[in-house]
Design a protein around this motif. Structure first.
Motif, mmCIF file in Angstrom:
data_model
loop_
_atom_site.group_PDB
_atom_site.id
_atom_site.type_symbol
_atom_site.label_atom_id
_atom_site.label_comp_id
_atom_site.label_asym_id
_atom_site.label_seq_id
_atom_site.Cartn_x
_atom_site.Cartn_y
_atom_site.Cartn_z
ATOM 1 N N VAL A 192 0.740 -1.241 0.049
ATOM 2 C CA VAL A 192 -0.091 -0.015 -0.014
ATOM 3 C C VAL A 192 0.926 1.175 0.032
ATOM 4 O O VAL A 192 1.806 1.341 0.641
ATOM 5 N N SER A 193 0.659 2.030 -0.881
ATOM 6 C CA SER A 193 1.313 3.460 -1.000
ATOM 7 C C SER A 193 0.464 4.400 -0.438
ATOM 8 O O SER A 193 -0.632 4.687 -0.838
ATOM 9 N N VAL A 194 0.826 4.913 0.955
ATOM 10 C CA VAL A 194 0.080 5.864 1.485
ATOM 11 C C VAL A 194 0.573 7.409 0.970
ATOM 12 O O VAL A 194 1.682 7.929 1.213
ATOM 13 N N PRO A 195 -0.245 7.965 0.291
ATOM 14 C CA PRO A 195 0.138 9.630 -0.094
ATOM 15 C C PRO A 195 -0.150 10.415 1.089
ATOM 16 O O PRO A 195 -0.583 10.099 2.052
ATOM 17 N N ALA A 196 0.815 11.245 1.307
ATOM 18 C CA ALA A 196 0.922 12.241 2.214
ATOM 19 C C ALA A 196 -0.121 13.081 2.543
ATOM 20 O O ALA A 196 -0.675 13.087 3.483
ATOM 21 N N GLU A 206 5.709 17.761 1.554
ATOM 22 C CA GLU A 206 5.776 18.413 2.635
ATOM 23 C C GLU A 206 4.830 19.799 2.981
ATOM 24 O O GLU A 206 4.381 20.549 2.094
ATOM 25 N N THR A 207 4.563 19.912 4.025
ATOM 26 C CA THR A 207 3.795 20.925 4.425
ATOM 27 C C THR A 207 4.379 22.203 4.872
ATOM 28 O O THR A 207 3.586 23.293 4.883
ATOM 29 N N GLY A 208 5.650 22.246 5.128
ATOM 30 C CA GLY A 208 6.404 23.377 5.855
ATOM 31 C C GLY A 208 6.219 23.465 7.338
ATOM 32 O O GLY A 208 6.995 24.366 7.678
ATOM 33 N N HIS A 209 5.211 22.697 7.977
ATOM 34 C CA HIS A 209 5.446 22.697 9.438
ATOM 35 C C HIS A 209 6.177 21.249 9.786
ATOM 36 O O HIS A 209 5.874 20.208 9.341
ATOM 37 N N PRO A 210 7.281 21.587 10.334
ATOM 38 C CA PRO A 210 8.095 20.503 10.688
ATOM 39 C C PRO A 210 7.729 19.265 11.440
ATOM 40 O O PRO A 210 7.808 18.182 11.048
ATOM 41 N N ALA A 211 6.689 19.316 12.361
ATOM 42 C CA ALA A 211 6.126 18.258 13.200
ATOM 43 C C ALA A 211 5.073 17.630 12.261
ATOM 44 O O ALA A 211 5.059 16.300 12.379
ATOM 45 N N ASP A 215 5.212 17.404 8.953
ATOM 46 C CA ASP A 215 5.997 16.786 8.006
ATOM 47 C C ASP A 215 6.496 15.374 8.626
ATOM 48 O O ASP A 215 6.679 14.449 7.870
ATOM 49 N N GLU A 216 7.036 15.414 9.633
ATOM 50 C CA GLU A 216 7.504 14.245 10.344
ATOM 51 C C GLU A 216 6.547 13.164 10.739
ATOM 52 O O GLU A 216 6.652 12.039 10.220
ATOM 53 N N VAL A 217 5.292 13.424 10.802
ATOM 54 C CA VAL A 217 4.311 12.551 11.014
ATOM 55 C C VAL A 217 3.870 12.102 9.709
ATOM 56 O O VAL A 217 3.521 10.857 9.672
ATOM 57 N N LEU A 218 3.747 12.811 8.859
ATOM 58 C CA LEU A 218 3.496 12.256 7.251
ATOM 59 C C LEU A 218 4.695 11.181 6.929
ATOM 60 O O LEU A 218 4.224 10.324 6.281
ATOM 61 N N GLN A 244 -1.503 11.517 18.195
ATOM 62 C CA GLN A 244 -0.832 12.371 19.643
ATOM 63 C C GLN A 244 -0.335 13.766 18.970
ATOM 64 O O GLN A 244 -0.684 14.829 19.407
ATOM 65 N N VAL A 245 0.482 13.420 18.085
ATOM 66 C CA VAL A 245 1.218 14.765 17.708
ATOM 67 C C VAL A 245 0.572 15.646 16.854
ATOM 68 O O VAL A 245 0.588 16.846 17.083
ATOM 69 N N LEU A 246 -0.354 15.182 16.072
ATOM 70 C CA LEU A 246 -1.248 16.000 15.367
ATOM 71 C C LEU A 246 -2.214 16.910 16.245
ATOM 72 O O LEU A 246 -2.311 17.889 15.970
#
Length: 98
Positions: A38-42, A54-59, A61-64, A87-89
């Motif tokens: 399965v390929s999960v799109p960010a 990338e969203t430009g928000h480091p936290a 982007d790391e979750v993605l 939790q992070v989101l």
């Protein structure tokens, strides 16, 4: 005040086995079927329909990235990754309101 008991009503309908008495048997041998990769799109840009890496928000982007990596794990291990991402989101969104 009394509350009704949860569950089906006494004497209610309970479905039985399917007609014909079919019961699945043991595996017939050979390799066990594998789940497809399965390929999960960010994320997807709603305006263009393109995948956003990338969203430009480091936290975020790391979750993605962690969610993309979780797709390669066994299902039992994915749960912990999804819970950590949730939790992070939640914390990130709560921080936006401050």
């Amino acid at each position: 005040m009394t509350f009704p008991k949860p569950g089906p009503t006494p004497g209610g309908f309970r479905p039985g086995p399917p007609p014909g008495g079919f019961r699945p048997g043991p595996p017939t041998g050979g390799p066990a079927p594998q789940a497809p990769a399965v390929s999960v799109p960010a994320a997807v840009d709603e305006a263009t329909g393109r995948i956003v890496e990338e969203t430009g928000h480091p936290a975020v982007d790391e979750v993605l990235r962690s969610l993309a990596n979780a797709a390669r794990l066994a299902p039992a291990e994915q749960i912990a990754e999804y819970e950590a991402a949730h939790q992070v989101l939640q914390e990130t969104l709560a921080g936006i309101d401050r």
